[in-house]
Each structure stands twice: as C-alpha cells, then as structure tokens.
Scaffold this motif. Structure first.
Motif, PDB file in Angstrom:
ATOM      1  N   MET A   7       0.840  -1.202   0.000  1.00  0.00           N
ATOM      2  CA  MET A   7       0.000   0.000   0.000  1.00  0.00           C
ATOM      3  C   MET A   7       0.870   1.245   0.000  1.00  0.00           C
ATOM      4  O   MET A   7       1.968   1.249   0.552  1.00  0.00           O
ATOM      5  CB  MET A   7      -0.909   0.028   1.247  1.00  0.00           C
ATOM      6  CG  MET A   7      -1.962  -1.054   1.293  1.00  0.00           C
ATOM      7  SD  MET A   7      -3.000  -0.952   2.778  1.00  0.00           S
ATOM      8  CE  MET A   7      -3.966   0.522   2.442  1.00  0.00           C
ATOM      9  N   ARG A   8       0.368   2.304  -0.622  1.00  0.00           N
ATOM     10  CA  ARG A   8       1.033   3.602  -0.593  1.00  0.00           C
ATOM     11  C   ARG A   8       0.292   4.494   0.404  1.00  0.00           C
ATOM     12  O   ARG A   8      -0.888   4.799   0.215  1.00  0.00           O
ATOM     13  CB  ARG A   8       1.026   4.237  -1.976  1.00  0.00           C
ATOM     14  CG  ARG A   8       1.919   3.541  -3.001  1.00  0.00           C
ATOM     15  CD  ARG A   8       1.912   4.310  -4.304  1.00  0.00           C
ATOM     16  NE  ARG A   8       2.351   5.691  -4.103  1.00  0.00           N
ATOM     17  CZ  ARG A   8       2.145   6.674  -4.981  1.00  0.00           C
ATOM     18  NH1 ARG A   8       1.489   6.441  -6.099  1.00  0.00           N
ATOM     19  NH2 ARG A   8       2.590   7.896  -4.731  1.00  0.00           N
ATOM     20  N   ILE A   9       0.996   4.899   1.437  1.00  0.00           N
ATOM     21  CA  ILE A   9       0.393   5.674   2.520  1.00  0.00           C
ATOM     22  C   ILE A   9       1.025   7.065   2.562  1.00  0.00           C
ATOM     23  O   ILE A   9       2.258   7.191   2.576  1.00  0.00           O
ATOM     24  CB  ILE A   9       0.609   4.989   3.884  1.00  0.00           C
ATOM     25  CG1 ILE A   9       0.262   3.498   3.821  1.00  0.00           C
ATOM     26  CG2 ILE A   9      -0.190   5.708   4.968  1.00  0.00           C
ATOM     27  CD1 ILE A   9      -1.183   3.211   3.487  1.00  0.00           C
ATOM     28  N   VAL A  30      -0.477  12.769  -3.004  1.00  0.00           N
ATOM     29  CA  VAL A  30      -1.784  12.143  -2.798  1.00  0.00           C
ATOM     30  C   VAL A  30      -2.239  11.369  -4.031  1.00  0.00           C
ATOM     31  O   VAL A  30      -2.853  10.306  -3.919  1.00  0.00           O
ATOM     32  CB  VAL A  30      -2.821  13.216  -2.405  1.00  0.00           C
ATOM     33  CG1 VAL A  30      -4.240  12.658  -2.465  1.00  0.00           C
ATOM     34  CG2 VAL A  30      -2.518  13.746  -1.008  1.00  0.00           C
ATOM     35  N   LYS A  31      -1.919  11.885  -5.208  1.00  0.00           N
ATOM     36  CA  LYS A  31      -2.307  11.189  -6.441  1.00  0.00           C
ATOM     37  C   LYS A  31      -1.739   9.772  -6.442  1.00  0.00           C
ATOM     38  O   LYS A  31      -0.547   9.570  -6.281  1.00  0.00           O
ATOM     39  CB  LYS A  31      -1.768  11.934  -7.666  1.00  0.00           C
ATOM     40  CG  LYS A  31      -2.430  13.257  -7.951  1.00  0.00           C
ATOM     41  CD  LYS A  31      -1.783  13.921  -9.153  1.00  0.00           C
ATOM     42  CE  LYS A  31      -2.393  15.283  -9.448  1.00  0.00           C
ATOM     43  NZ  LYS A  31      -1.723  15.965 -10.579  1.00  0.00           N
ATOM     44  N   GLY A  32      -2.599   8.810  -6.591  1.00  0.00           N
ATOM     45  CA  GLY A  32      -2.139   7.429  -6.651  1.00  0.00           C
ATOM     46  C   GLY A  32      -1.940   6.765  -5.312  1.00  0.00           C
ATOM     47  O   GLY A  32      -1.570   5.589  -5.235  1.00  0.00           O
ATOM     48  N   ALA A  33      -2.132   7.502  -4.199  1.00  0.00           N
ATOM     49  CA  ALA A  33      -1.999   6.905  -2.872  1.00  0.00           C
ATOM     50  C   ALA A  33      -3.195   6.001  -2.585  1.00  0.00           C
ATOM     51  O   ALA A  33      -4.292   6.167  -3.139  1.00  0.00           O
ATOM     52  CB  ALA A  33      -1.902   7.990  -1.813  1.00  0.00           C
ATOM     53  N   ASP A  34      -2.990   5.028  -1.727  1.00  0.00           N
ATOM     54  CA  ASP A  34      -4.084   4.154  -1.304  1.00  0.00           C
ATOM     55  C   ASP A  34      -4.808   4.703  -0.083  1.00  0.00           C
ATOM     56  O   ASP A  34      -5.979   4.418   0.135  1.00  0.00           O
ATOM     57  CB  ASP A  34      -3.546   2.753  -0.986  1.00  0.00           C
ATOM     58  CG  ASP A  34      -2.950   2.071  -2.203  1.00  0.00           C
ATOM     59  OD1 ASP A  34      -3.692   1.870  -3.188  1.00  0.00           O
ATOM     60  OD2 ASP A  34      -1.747   1.768  -2.181  1.00  0.00           O
ATOM     61  N   LEU A  86      -5.595  -3.549  11.004  1.00  0.00           N
ATOM     62  CA  LEU A  86      -6.990  -3.674  10.598  1.00  0.00           C
ATOM     63  C   LEU A  86      -7.138  -3.629   9.083  1.00  0.00           C
ATOM     64  O   LEU A  86      -7.781  -4.501   8.478  1.00  0.00           O
ATOM     65  CB  LEU A  86      -7.814  -2.554  11.236  1.00  0.00           C
ATOM     66  CG  LEU A  86      -9.276  -2.442  10.774  1.00  0.00           C
ATOM     67  CD1 LEU A  86     -10.052  -3.696  11.154  1.00  0.00           C
ATOM     68  CD2 LEU A  86      -9.920  -1.189  11.363  1.00  0.00           C
ATOM     69  N   LEU A  87      -6.540  -2.630   8.453  1.00  0.00           N
ATOM     70  CA  LEU A  87      -6.717  -2.460   7.011  1.00  0.00           C
ATOM     71  C   LEU A  87      -6.076  -3.595   6.228  1.00  0.00           C
ATOM     72  O   LEU A  87      -6.640  -4.084   5.246  1.00  0.00           O
ATOM     73  CB  LEU A  87      -6.160  -1.111   6.580  1.00  0.00           C
ATOM     74  CG  LEU A  87      -6.894   0.119   7.133  1.00  0.00           C
ATOM     75  CD1 LEU A  87      -6.320   1.400   6.532  1.00  0.00           C
ATOM     76  CD2 LEU A  87      -8.379   0.038   6.831  1.00  0.00           C
ATOM     77  N   HIS A  88      -4.898  -4.023   6.645  1.00  0.00           N
ATOM     78  CA  HIS A  88      -4.254  -5.128   5.956  1.00  0.00           C
ATOM     79  C   HIS A  88      -5.003  -6.438   6.207  1.00  0.00           C
ATOM     80  O   HIS A  88      -5.104  -7.305   5.317  1.00  0.00           O
ATOM     81  CB  HIS A  88      -2.801  -5.260   6.369  1.00  0.00           C
ATOM     82  CG  HIS A  88      -1.895  -4.354   5.626  1.00  0.00           C
ATOM     83  ND1 HIS A  88      -1.327  -4.680   4.402  1.00  0.00           N
ATOM     84  CD2 HIS A  88      -1.449  -3.100   5.887  1.00  0.00           C
ATOM     85  CE1 HIS A  88      -0.585  -3.684   3.961  1.00  0.00           C
ATOM     86  NE2 HIS A  88      -0.639  -2.699   4.859  1.00  0.00           N
ATOM     87  N   GLY A  89      -5.548  -6.589   7.419  1.00  0.00           N
ATOM     88  CA  GLY A  89      -6.340  -7.777   7.695  1.00  0.00           C
ATOM     89  C   GLY A  89      -7.593  -7.844   6.840  1.00  0.00           C
ATOM     90  O   GLY A  89      -7.948  -8.904   6.310  1.00  0.00           O
ATOM     91  N   LEU A  90      -8.255  -6.701   6.678  1.00  0.00           N
ATOM     92  CA  LEU A  90      -9.447  -6.670   5.836  1.00  0.00           C
ATOM     93  C   LEU A  90      -9.117  -6.912   4.375  1.00  0.00           C
ATOM     94  O   LEU A  90      -9.835  -7.623   3.670  1.00  0.00           O
ATOM     95  CB  LEU A  90     -10.152  -5.310   6.005  1.00  0.00           C
ATOM     96  CG  LEU A  90     -10.810  -5.053   7.360  1.00  0.00           C
ATOM     97  CD1 LEU A  90     -11.341  -3.630   7.429  1.00  0.00           C
ATOM     98  CD2 LEU A  90     -11.954  -6.054   7.592  1.00  0.00           C
ATOM     99  N   SER A  91      -8.025  -6.302   3.901  1.00  0.00           N
ATOM    100  CA  SER A  91      -7.652  -6.484   2.489  1.00  0.00           C
ATOM    101  C   SER A  91      -7.260  -7.929   2.215  1.00  0.00           C
ATOM    102  O   SER A  91      -7.484  -8.442   1.113  1.00  0.00           O
ATOM    103  CB  SER A  91      -6.506  -5.550   2.114  1.00  0.00           C
ATOM    104  OG  SER A  91      -5.324  -5.871   2.833  1.00  0.00           O
TER     105      SER A  91
END
Length: 379
Positions: free
Chosen positions: A1-3, A281-285, A371-376
């Motif tokens: 992910m790009r944060i 921000v462009k292209g960020a997840d 949480l986010l990685h678990g959901l993905s």
C-alpha cells in the motif's frame, strides 16, 4: 500500500514532524513493506514557518523578540528562494505556547514580538513575505505589531498606549504611515487558519479570548476595545473588521489585511501548495491526517479539512487521528474525511495525554495498519 501521512502539529505537545514520524513508526511495525511518505503540514498557525521553509529547502534564522507578556523569547523566521521570500508566523513571536497556562493574560498580551520578527525578516529585503496567523496569545488587533513597525498609537495625552487589548481602550489617535512604509514594495501574503470576523459573538474575543485567559467580563471588554480600534482607523479609511478572517490571531488578520494591504489566504491551502501535497496524494491508497483535536471547528480552514478535500478530489480515503475527538464531524465527512479516531486509549488528564501522545500515535497507527491489511487479506 502507498500511505501518505500529512498531519498538523499537536499544539503545545508535538511538532507536525514528530506527529508524522510517530504515525509512520507505528504503521511500519504492522506493515513494513508499505511505501510511506511523510508530509508535515500547518494551517497558518504553529509550525508554518518550519513546514514552508523546509519544503522549499530554505534557511531558518533565530532572533530574540519581546514575548506576549514582555519576556524575551527566541523566534524563528525562514528565507527561501535565495532570500526573495521570507516566512514568519505569529506563533513564533507572540504564541500561546510562550506563556504558561496559569499565567495567560488576554488583556495585556501584546503582538509586539511578531512585529519585531517582521523587522528581522524585512532586513533581508524580501520581495514577498508570507505570514502565518494562528496560535497567538494576543487579542490586541495587531496593535503591538504596528508599534514595533513605528506606527504611533497614542492616548489623549499623546503617549503610547499600554500593551495588549486593554490598551486599545485608551487609543485616541493613530499615525499608521510609518508601519505602512516599512512594507512598501513587499508583497504580503497571510496564511489564515480561521474565518472568524473581528467583532461580535463569533469574533476574536468571544471565540478565542477564553483560551487566552479571558473571563466572560474580559471578553466583553476586549470586544469593545477592538471595536473602538476598528472605528478609529475606519475614520482614516482603513477597514479591519468587515471581512472573513479579520478576527484571526486576536484581530491581527484584520489589521494586516486592512492596514498593511496583505492578501489573506486559507493557510492550509497555501501550505499544501508549497509542499506539493497533491503530487503525493495522487495514486496513494490512503491518507492519514492528524491534529490535537478534530471537531466541528476543524471543518473551517483547519488541516484535516484541507487534507480531506484534496484527497477526496482524487478519490483517496482519509483517516484522521486526534488526541481529542468531537461529536459533530458531519461537515468533515462531507468534505471527504472517511473516518476519525481518538488516539487516547483510556481516560487521562491533559498532562498525561501530552506525555503519552507519541506512544499513543504509534499504537493507533499500528492497530489501524493491522486492521486495514487484515481486511484487504480477506478479500
């Protein structure tokens, strides 16, 4: 992910760079392979000088100026573009953080130190001067700045009026030309973090006076004194009260725009442009923003609102982290804020919250990443 991590400071606690770093450390504990970009921000208040100067690879300078209650303080200003642009902020010379909480005095706190900071920056002969408002300890309508710039603010005996908002009550005559001349040929751009008017129930004294030490009676007195100041300068053709932002920084917003000819701009927009946040921000997840408090007031020119609006433009979700979370976040959600969370894990007093802020940011970011990685991973 790009944060992308794009927070403001936690006032009187952590600089924006520290907030961003803490969030990044926590996130990496759970997701070390993610690409993280840290972009510390400011909205015109505390941290604006550092954020803009470092983003433009400029130089920071230190100078000793008169603090809000007369004590000397060390303040910084920045020079960028080979000295063609100078950057100052009210919080450096006249900031609330310069005064201990139990010593705050909204009646006598003066903006003179900010005027002295302006003089130090102007000595480099910049073509443009960017000035950040916000985080001030003062409610003097910028009178101290004007006095530092050699304007004459006199009482009925022809003597200089006393420092602070209380001194405005004694104001009988003004000579503003020396201050105006000091800025001749310099483009003054002011980063403003609020839209409040100078006077009235939503004005500088009523809304911000209490956090600067004013009680209810003193708020009424300060509002009347600011009104007296506005009426007096209006007789000379200067409007310091009729426009949004005139109440910023205890009325400095109205003074710099109405008397010194400044262009008022939303502070977060100016900062986001300067640090080129949109390109990150462009292209960020995901974008993570943060501020000491995220509440209904945050929708009006604060960092979370600016970041949410920009990310929403590109369809990128935004999560806000805060030490204190308000109940009314509807307007922020409309602007693009996906969700907001308090980092405080248990009831604690303010001093505890300050002491644990970095650790709490790390923990919150780590849990959010899990949480986010678990959901993905379940998709």
């Amino acid at each position: 992910m790009r944060i992308v991590i794009a927070p403001d400071s936690f006032k009187e606690c952590l600089a924006a760079e520290q907030v961003a770093s803490a969030i990044a450390r926590g996130w990496r504990r759970a997701a070390p392979a993610d690409q993280i970009t840290e972009v510390p921000l400011a909205d015109g208040g505390e941290g604006t000088t550092v954020a803009l100067t470092e983003a433009r690879k400029g130089e920071l300078h230190e100078v000793t100026v008169t603090g809000p209650l007369g004590q000397p303080v060390t303040a910084r200003y920045g020079l960028v573009n080979d000295g063609e642009t100078a950057i100052v902020e009210v919080a450096e010379g006249s900031g609330l953080h310069c005064v201990p909480a139990n010593a705050r005095d909204a009646l006598t706190a003066s903006s003179r130190g900010t005027g002295e900071l302006l003089l130090a920056a102007l000595a480099h002969r910049p073509k443009t001067l960017i000035m950040g408002l916000g985080g001030s300890a003062t409610t003097d309508g910028g009178a101290g700045i004007l006095q530092a710039l050699s304007a004459r603010l006199l009482d009925t005996l022809g003597q200089d009026i006393p420092a602070g908002g209380t001194g405005l009550e004694q104001l009988a005559s003004v000579d503003l030309k020396p201050a105006i001349d000091r800025l001749s040929g310099v483009r003054l751009v002011v980063a403003c973090d609020v839209n409040n008017p100078l006077l009235g129930p939503n004005g500088a004294a009523a809304v911000f006076g209490p956090q600067k030490g004013a009680n209810a009676q003193q708020v009424v007195q300060l509002d009347a004194n600011l009104g007296h100041f506005a009426g007096l300068v209006q007789q000379q053709g200067f409007d310091i009260a009729s426009f949004p932002g005139s109440g910023a920084a205890g009325g400095i917003g109205g003074m710099v725009a109405g008397i010194l000819g400044a262009q008022l701009r939303p502070g977060i927009e100016l900062v986001m442009e300067t640090v080129e946040l949109e390109s990150h921000v462009k292209g960020a997840d995901l974008v993570i923003t943060a501020e000491g408090a995220i509440d209904a007031q945050s929708a009006y020119g604060k960092t979370p609102a600016g970041v949410a609006g920009l990310a929403s433009k590109h369809g990128v979700p935004v999560i806000g982290l805060a030490g204190k979370l308000g109940a009314e976040l509807g307007e922020l959600h409309q602007l693009g804020l996906t969700a907001a969370f308090s980092i405080t894990p248990a009831p604690m007093d303010l001093q505890q919250a300050y002491q644990q802020a970095e650790a709490n940011l790390e923990q919150s970011a780590e849990q959010l990443a899990r949480l986010l990685h678990g959901l993905s991973g379940r998709r």
